[in-house]
Design a protein around this motif. Structure first.
Motif, PDB file in Angstrom:
ATOM      1  N   THR A  45       1.364   4.554  -8.134  1.00 52.14           N
ATOM      2  CA  THR A  45       1.947   5.750  -8.737  1.00 52.14           C
ATOM      3  C   THR A  45       3.303   5.443  -9.366  1.00 52.14           C
ATOM      4  N   ARG A  46       3.951   4.406  -8.893  1.00 52.59           N
ATOM      5  CA  ARG A  46       5.247   4.018  -9.460  1.00 52.59           C
ATOM      6  C   ARG A  46       5.498   2.552  -9.140  1.00 52.59           C
ATOM      7  N   LYS A  47       6.468   1.981  -9.836  1.00 54.65           N
ATOM      8  CA  LYS A  47       6.876   0.607  -9.497  1.00 54.65           C
ATOM      9  C   LYS A  47       7.489   0.655  -8.115  1.00 54.65           C
ATOM     10  N   ASN A  74       0.807  -1.225   0.000  1.00 58.74           N
ATOM     11  CA  ASN A  74       0.000   0.000   0.000  1.00 58.74           C
ATOM     12  C   ASN A  74       0.838   1.274   0.000  1.00 58.74           C
ATOM     13  N   LYS A  75       2.143   1.139  -0.180  1.00 58.36           N
ATOM     14  CA  LYS A  75       3.023   2.301  -0.068  1.00 58.36           C
ATOM     15  C   LYS A  75       2.752   3.340  -1.145  1.00 58.36           C
ATOM     16  N   ASP A  76       2.550   2.880  -2.366  1.00 59.74           N
ATOM     17  CA  ASP A  76       2.415   3.799  -3.485  1.00 59.74           C
ATOM     18  C   ASP A  76       1.091   3.615  -4.216  1.00 59.74           C
ATOM     19  N   ASN A  77       0.068   3.197  -3.493  1.00 60.69           N
ATOM     20  CA  ASN A  77      -1.227   3.007  -4.134  1.00 60.69           C
ATOM     21  C   ASN A  77      -1.803   4.327  -4.617  1.00 60.69           C
ATOM     22  N   GLY A  78      -2.412   4.319  -5.793  1.00 60.43           N
ATOM     23  CA  GLY A  78      -3.030   5.512  -6.363  1.00 60.43           C
ATOM     24  C   GLY A  78      -2.528   5.755  -7.775  1.00 60.43           C
ATOM     25  N   LEU A  79      -2.889   6.886  -8.326  1.00 63.51           N
ATOM     26  CA  LEU A  79      -2.440   7.303  -9.651  1.00 63.51           C
ATOM     27  C   LEU A  79      -2.100   8.793  -9.605  1.00 63.51           C
ATOM     28  N   TYR A  80      -1.197   9.210 -10.477  1.00 62.86           N
ATOM     29  CA  TYR A  80      -0.908  10.629 -10.604  1.00 62.86           C
ATOM     30  C   TYR A  80      -1.898  11.264 -11.573  1.00 62.86           C
ATOM     31  N   VAL A  81      -2.386  12.455 -11.227  1.00 62.01           N
ATOM     32  CA  VAL A  81      -3.296  13.204 -12.085  1.00 62.01           C
ATOM     33  C   VAL A  81      -2.690  14.590 -12.303  1.00 62.01           C
ATOM     34  N   SER A 119      -1.705   8.898 -14.853  1.00 68.46           N
ATOM     35  CA  SER A 119      -0.605   7.969 -15.121  1.00 68.46           C
ATOM     36  C   SER A 119      -0.229   7.172 -13.886  1.00 68.46           C
ATOM     37  N   GLY A 120       0.331   5.995 -14.131  1.00 64.19           N
ATOM     38  CA  GLY A 120       0.761   5.132 -13.042  1.00 64.19           C
ATOM     39  C   GLY A 120       0.939   3.712 -13.529  1.00 64.19           C
ATOM     40  N   TYR A 121       0.656   2.763 -12.655  1.00 64.09           N
ATOM     41  CA  TYR A 121       0.843   1.359 -12.983  1.00 64.09           C
ATOM     42  C   TYR A 121      -0.326   0.527 -12.464  1.00 64.09           C
ATOM     43  N   LEU A 122      -0.726  -0.430 -13.273  1.00 68.49           N
ATOM     44  CA  LEU A 122      -1.761  -1.390 -12.903  1.00 68.49           C
ATOM     45  C   LEU A 122      -1.058  -2.704 -12.615  1.00 68.49           C
ATOM     46  N   TYR A 123      -1.218  -3.204 -11.391  1.00 63.85           N
ATOM     47  CA  TYR A 123      -0.520  -4.420 -10.970  1.00 63.85           C
ATOM     48  C   TYR A 123      -1.381  -5.649 -11.236  1.00 63.85           C
ATOM     49  N   LEU A 162      -2.507  -8.419 -19.803  1.00 63.54           N
ATOM     50  CA  LEU A 162      -1.630  -7.798 -18.816  1.00 63.54           C
ATOM     51  C   LEU A 162      -0.437  -8.704 -18.528  1.00 63.54           C
ATOM     52  N   ASP A 163       0.718  -8.086 -18.336  1.00 60.79           N
ATOM     53  CA  ASP A 163       1.901  -8.833 -17.934  1.00 60.79           C
ATOM     54  C   ASP A 163       1.847  -9.125 -16.445  1.00 60.79           C
ATOM     55  N   LEU A 164       2.601 -10.114 -16.018  1.00 59.81           N
ATOM     56  CA  LEU A 164       2.752 -10.379 -14.591  1.00 59.81           C
ATOM     57  C   LEU A 164       3.534  -9.235 -13.971  1.00 59.81           C
ATOM     58  N   GLY A 165       2.971  -8.610 -12.933  1.00 62.75           N
ATOM     59  CA  GLY A 165       3.637  -7.496 -12.274  1.00 62.75           C
ATOM     60  C   GLY A 165       3.047  -6.155 -12.660  1.00 62.75           C
ATOM     61  N   PHE A 166       3.901  -5.145 -12.890  1.00 62.87           N
ATOM     62  CA  PHE A 166       3.457  -3.779 -13.117  1.00 62.87           C
ATOM     63  C   PHE A 166       3.245  -3.492 -14.599  1.00 62.87           C
ATOM     64  N   ASN A 167       2.070  -2.985 -14.926  1.00 62.39           N
ATOM     65  CA  ASN A 167       1.721  -2.602 -16.289  1.00 62.39           C
ATOM     66  C   ASN A 167       1.514  -1.090 -16.334  1.00 62.39           C
ATOM     67  N   LYS A 168       2.258  -0.429 -17.219  1.00 57.87           N
ATOM     68  CA  LYS A 168       2.162   1.028 -17.318  1.00 57.87           C
ATOM     69  C   LYS A 168       0.797   1.433 -17.849  1.00 57.87           C
ATOM     70  N   ILE A 169       0.156   2.389 -17.171  1.00 58.46           N
ATOM     71  CA  ILE A 169      -1.171   2.860 -17.577  1.00 58.46           C
ATOM     72  C   ILE A 169      -1.136   4.378 -17.739  1.00 58.46           C
ATOM     73  N   GLU A 170      -1.780   4.856 -18.804  1.00 59.47           N
ATOM     74  CA  GLU A 170      -1.857   6.305 -19.038  1.00 59.47           C
ATOM     75  C   GLU A 170      -3.174   6.619 -19.741  1.00 59.47           C
TER      76      GLU A 170
END
Length: 356
Positions: free
Chosen positions: A352-354, A216-223, A269-273, A312-320
């Motif tokens: 918000t980031r990997k 939960n450290k970096d949960n969210g997205l940048y706007v 922008s951010g990442y979908l896990y 989706l790939d296993l792990g972090f997927n870049k979303i924008e």
């Protein structure tokens, strides 16, 4: 005359167990010509460290040499070896002498580790009895897989409670020889239950920065908000971190700065896990002029084509997502569930980031 073109090493070893210690002796030789810029003291240190490294497998076994994952750009094998070498102690003073060949310097070193040192690199078994998991929104096949994944996390948590926020991708790395038995399915509770056993290597957890695996450290997205004239999206009027799902996106427009400016372009922008490689369908509901969603740099959907899918790939997927609108900002980004119902993407899967 013999010609040596590489490091020449030989050793004699003897391992014994006494007084809660593992002991061994090593003899090593190196050619001074391979270390032209080194002093005698530096050569002696090289010989001692070399003897310690060679003693690792003999003292600890093959466990610490079998890991080859990459962590922070370095081989885990090297990280483990470096840490283990620090636990190898000298018994008495090393002996140094000239070898049989010209320019050869040799050493005889007695080293040991304690029983406590060895325990850090020995597997520890974790047992789950009658572990149950239920999720009515997925198929039985997926339920079994999801239950196993939750069991990985449960094992890590029981062994080391401070790792309770560990993500599945990390938990899988630390569980070895995972075995399931006594499987049952409770039709009334729609729960899949089983006993499980797995091994954990404590030294692997010690190498992990706990702050990097908290889910939960970096949960969210940048706007970010831009003027219509800012075609390159270089100068944000205002940016913020979205801490709720996108169905509540319009709450970000209460900011006084935005009311004074003519906001026209918004970038999310951010990442979908994703916990596995899986094909997902997404749906956009909005009243904006235009919107484009990209995942891993591929267009998934637009305002005109509001439903689209991607693997989706296993792990972090870049979303924008790029949004164009003058005064309407009601946006819902939904993902298709097993029951064919679309619901908002869970915040726990947005970053918000990997995070590692």
């Amino acid at each position: 005359m013999r010609i040596f073109t590489a490091l020449f090493i030989f050793f004699i070893s003897l391992t014994i167990w006494a007084n809660d210690k593992y002991e061994t002796s090593k003899i090593n030789c190196i050619l001074q010509s391979n270390y032209n810029n080194k002093t005698i003291d530096e050569l002696k240190r090289i010989l001692v460290e070399q003897s310690k490294r060679e003693a690792l497998e003999e003292l600890y076994g093959t466990t610490i040499l079998s890991k080859t994952d990459v962590l922070n750009g370095k081989l885990v094998t090297d990280e483990i070896k470096q840490k283990a070498v620090g636990s190898v102690r000298l018994k008495g003073n090393p002996e140094f002498y000239n070898g049989e060949n010209f320019g050869e310097i040799c050493s005889k070193v007695h080293v040991y580790i304690t029983k406590k040192d060895l325990e850090k690199y020995s597997p520890k078994s974790v047992i789950l009895n009658n572990f149950c998991f239920n999720d009515t929104s997925i198929t039985l096949k997926d339920l079994k897989q999801k239950a196993k994944e939750k069991a990985y996390i449960e094992m890590i948590t029981r062994f080391k409670p401070e790792f309770k926020d560990i993500k599945l991708l990390d938990a899988k790395k630390y569980i070895h020889k995972f075995i399931i038995s006594n499987e049952t399915f409770d039709t009334k509770k729609e729960s899949y239950c089983f006993d499980a056993r797995g091994d954990i290597l404590p030294h692997e957890l010690e190498l992990t920065d706990i702050s990097s695996i908290k889910s939960n450290k970096d949960n969210g997205l940048y706007v970010s908000f831009f003027k219509k004239s800012d075609y390159g999206l270089q100068n944000e009027i205002f940016d913020t971190k979205l801490k709720k799902d996108l169905s509540l996106f319009n709450e970000n427009f209460t900011n006084d700065i935005l009311k004074k400016e003519k906001v026209y372009v918004i970038r999310i922008s951010g990442y979908l896990y994703s916990e596995r490689i899986i094909h997902k369908k997404f749906k956009l509901e909005s009243d904006v002029n235009n919107a484009t969603l990209k995942i891993n740099n591929s267009v998934v959907l637009t305002k005109k084509n509001p439903i689209g899918g991607i693997t989706l790939d296993l792990g972090f997927n870049k979303i924008e997502m790029i949004i164009n609108s003058k005064n309407a900002y009601d946006i819902k980004l939904l993902e298709k569930q097993k029951n064919n119902i679309y619901s908002p993407i869970k915040l726990e899967n947005l970053y918000t980031r990997k995070s590692k």
